[in-house]
Design an enzyme around this catalytic site. Structure first.
Site: not given
Lengths: 530, 334
Positions: A221, A223, A243, A390, A396
């Site tokens: 998808e 970013k 965040r 993880r 990304k």
């Protein structure tokens, strides 16, 4: 109070993050309840004593010292609490300091009518460091570089629990956090808070680097280049978290007002704006979003000119059902079912990219022209939603950075372990043809992107090529070329060059390139996409 | 009777003793200079003749290689200058050789303190209160926030940081003349017998102090240290070396600084100091004001420092005072 005062003092003079963590963790382990909880609240801005303000301290001192001497002292020291702690008369008897809990209790009982009589009684029980700690705690202006995140990390370190669990259980707890300490230090059940709009720690991604993944296992998808947010509704209240877990609901009230279903949603906060370079009704560049960041209140005009919305990535909890342990594919179905029920002006769905294989995805990524696209995300279809980064679950894959060749102009010493190195570099581009006398215009500043070895080399280079010194800054002879990488470049009125780079870093040191062959301002201006 | 004390004239580059045509601590070369102490902002080379204590002259010789025209004047010896002026050097307690200068002329007495402190210092004789008509005083720490703690407390802080970190070293920034030797002498007084390591710029001044009979115990140069020898040791360096390349060779140093400025947290942070030691060679606020009270002059003139607050204090206490705009005095590292 002495331990808390000693902790504050040590934190003031400690620059390394690890050393700060150790100081905090040691304090939290060795200090009894409820003092440690109050101390933690004080350090993370969690206390408020309406009767004690900075002006209270000034008024208190003005009763005891000539106003001119107070003003001269305050100007010199730069901090009212510290000035007062230094000016307060030393107690004639041995100090009998209150505990932190006693001090908090006394401070919270003070009113504007009693504070001028009661605060001195506390101050008289403390030595200089104690007075400083008390006044800092009372006025809430710590400014000693302890973020909420650092405090939570220290808490986790102190009791050997995961920082994600601390994040999760922390929210909704009130000082002195007794339930939190019972859980972490004594193994009690974690505090329960179903009816509170809590922040849940974000799941994060690793950079893809050279990895290639099979799209049968991974969904792709976009970013988006906004700010990652979590929108939470529970118990009739909605919160928007950044965040780092900061509550930014007040900055984006239109988002907080728009969610009416109990849920925890993960997405990217963006602003709409065709005039800012985005497509009609679509997302604008990050520069447009920046107009809205960091404001405590938002004008109607701001909300109209830069309307915010959230492009949703994931659903963690929907109507009381915790989906986090479920695979991504299942959460995605739940999210797709949920989005049609939400206000379309404020929420939409981040599209999944249809690509047959990795090569096609790579081609799609190359072609992407939308300014609000920062790259591509790859998410393992069977991945649960887990806090933190993880390995192997999410990647990304950012768009390739933009590059220009710039000339080193100034260098400044860094801080912390880089304090003896010239490690912050200001660089410029030629404002025309350097062979015809054009000058360099500073276009950015970077302090990372190089290895430790390169840093040593650069430090030596700066020292050997200094032509001028201004305090901590050295001007160099404009002989060294950097290849500078950055994510985007924008028009800026605040910079002399008229442009501002986003996220600049030193990509390569171009000792092979003569300075006059570095890039010109025109090249950089062509990359602006506002 | 109104007196104007016109025989002494403060100028931006020094205090002019007019009938004797002498200058006190001039910042430009003159024919005849009277020097209070050896710090660079008070003692400069290039004068025709320089009157100072033998200790100060030795310091000046070492630092600026000035020897020609040196006129040693021991503490307490009253000398006659031209124009009917008598001058006496009186201990100021600041650093080795430091003095106040008492000037007498036409029945009037003027004392120039130079820099001074009132606390005991194992490296120099203590300040002596000298009655006078005009007290010309410094005001480096002339703000009521400056209350220097007992030196023993700061030395204990240093020694406990050292003991708690046996793998590291403590690097103390200290002014090369005076502060460094006092710090070392105080460490010895507190029972610290280990070798103290010096930055190269400290060595000659420490030797000079030893030549004048001040025992500094075992000292060695950092450049001579073998591997591992510096762990758990105290190192003394000029403040400018604290965050410079020189300090990279040291084993994970705890950066300390011995200075009166360390009382203010932001000042310590700006210097990137982890262990601030509030050790000053100047009088603090209480000592400055107490000195004015004890000397009880008709007028107080303030040479340099935070003179506004001292002027205000004099005004509040109905004492006649004025600030002299002298140039060239520095206080950054002390």
């Amino acid at each position: 109070m002495e331990e808390f005062a000693a902790l504050l003092d040590a934190l003031v003079y400690t620059r390394s993050r690890n050393a700060k963590l150790k100081l905090l963790a040691d304090y939290l382990r060795s200090t009894p309840d409820p003092d440690r909880g109050w101390a933690l609240a004080a350090l993370t801005d969690g206390l408020d004593f309406p009767a004690v303000k900075s002006s209270t301290i000034r008024n208190l001192l003005m009763e005891r010292i000539d106003p001119v001497l107070w003003t001269l002292s305050r100007e010199y020291v730069g901090d009212s609490a510290e000035t007062a702690s230094l000016l307060w008369p030393e107690p004639t008897e041995a100090p009998s300091p209150p505990t932190v809990a006693e001090a908090v209790d006394a401070l919270s009982r003070m009113t504007r009518a009693t504070v001028m009589a009661e605060l001195p009684r506390l101050l008289d029980r403390l030595d200089g460091n104690g007075r400083y700690a008390l006044l800092k705690l009372a006025t809430g202006a710590m400014r000693i570089g302890i973020s909420a995140r650092l405090a939570k990390t220290a808490f986790a370190q102190a009791f050997d629990v995961s920082v994600e669990d601390v994040e999760e259980h922390w929210h909704g707890q009130a000082p002195p956090y007794t339930a939190l300490f019972d859980w972490a230090a004594h193994g009690a059940e974690p505090p329960n808070a179903d009816d509170i709009p809590l922040f849940r720690p974000f799941m994060l991604a690793h950079g893809l680097e050279d990895t290639q993944v099979d799209l049968a296992d991974y969904a792709a998808e976009w970013k988006w280049d906004g700010i990652r947010v979590q929108v939470v509704r529970a118990g009739g209240a909605t919160r928007v978290y950044s965040r780092s877990g900061d509550d930014i609901s007040a900055t984006f009230p239109e988002i907080a007002e728009a969610l009416h279903i109990d849920a925890v949603l993960d997405g990217e906060l963006l602003v709409r704006g065709a005039h800012q370079g985005g497509e009609e009704g679509g997302a604008a560049s990050f520069n447009a979003l920046q107009q809205r960041l960091g404001r405590k209140t938002v004008s109607k005009k701001m909300r109209e000119e830069y309307p915010a919305f959230v492009r949703l990535y994931d659903a963690l909890i929907v109507e009381g059902k915790d989906l986090r342990p479920r695979p991504w594919s299942e959460r995605r179905m739940a999210l797709e079912a949920l989005v049609p029920q939400l206000d379309p002006a404020r929420f939409d769905l981040s599209a999944v990219i249809a690509a047959a294989d990795f090569a096609e995805l790579s081609a799609i990524r190359e072609r992407a022209r939308d300014d609000a696209i920062e790259g591509v995300m790859l998410k393992r279809r069977d991945s649960p939603y887990v806090a933190g980064r993880r390995t192997g679950l999410w990647y990304k894959w950012k768009r390739d950075p933009l590059l220009v060749d710039c000339v080193l102009m100034y260098a400044q010493r860094g801080s912390g372990k880089r304090s003896s190195f010239y490690s912050d570099y200001t660089f410029g581009c030629w404002d025309g043809d350097p062979d015809e006398g054009a000058d360099l215009l500073p276009v950015g500043k970077a302090y990372f992107g190089f290895t430790d070895e390169e840093l040593k080399w650069l430090d030596r280079y700066v020292r050997n090529h200094t032509v001028n010194r201004f305090g901590p800054v050295r001007e160099t002879d404009r002989s060294l070329v950097f290849e500078v990488a950055f994510d985007s470049v924008h028009v800026s009125k605040r910079h002399k060059s008229g442009v501002a780079m986003r996220f600049p870093r030193i990509s390569r040191i171009r000792t092979d390139k003569p300075a006059h062959e570095a890039d010109r301002m025109d090249t950089l201006r062509k990359l602006i996409r506002d | 009777m109104a007196r104007d004390f016109s025989w002494i004239r403060p100028e931006p580059w020094g205090i002019h003793v007019v009938p004797a045509d002498c200058w006190i601590d001039p910042s430009r070369p003159v024919d005849r200079a009277l020097v209070t102490h050896g710090h660079a902002d008070h003692a400069r080379g290039g004068h025709g003749s320089t009157f100072a204590t033998p200790e100060t002259l030795a310091i000046m010789k070492l630092r600026y290689a000035t020897e020609a025209g040196a006129v040693p004047v021991p503490y307490g010896e009253r000398i006659a200058l031209p124009g009917g002026v008598a001058a006496t050097w009186i201990p100021a307690g600041h650093v080795l050789g430091s003095a106040q200068i008492l000037l007498e002329h036409a029945g009037e007495r003027i004392v120039v303190t130079g820099d001074f402190k009132r606390r005991p210092d194992p490296t120099c004789p203590p300040f002596e209160v000298t009655p006078c008509d005009v007290l010309i005083t410094e005001a480096t720490f002339g703000l009521p926030v400056f209350r220097h703690p007992p030196v023993e407390q700061e030395i204990a802080k240093l020694l406990s940081a050292l003991a708690a970190n046996p793998e590291r070293c403590v690097l103390v920034g200290a002014y090369a003349l005076g502060k460094a030797q006092r710090l070392i002498a105080e460490l010895r007084r507190a029972g610290h017998r280990d070798t103290i390591w010096l930055h190269g710029a400290m060595e000659r001044m420490c030797r000079l102090y030893e030549d004048w009979g001040i025992d500094l115990g075992p000292l060695r140069l950092v450049s001579e240290a073998g591997k591992g020898e510096l762990a758990g040791a105290i190192i003394v360096a000029p403040p400018s070396a604290l965050n410079d390349r020189w300090s990279r060779r040291l084993p994970d140093p705890i950066t300390a600084m011995a200075s009166g400025w360390m009382q203010v947290r932001q000042r310590a942070r700006q210097r990137m100091v982890e262990l601030p030691l509030v050790i000053s060679d100047h009088a603090d606020w209480n000592e400055l004001t107490q000195t004015v009270v004890e000397v009880n002059p008709a007028e107080t003139w303030i040479t340099h420092g935070r003179e506004e607050a001292m002027l205000r204090w004099c005004q509040l206490n109905q004492r006649k005072a004025r600030a002299l705009a002298l140039v060239g005095y520095e206080d950054e590292d002390d």
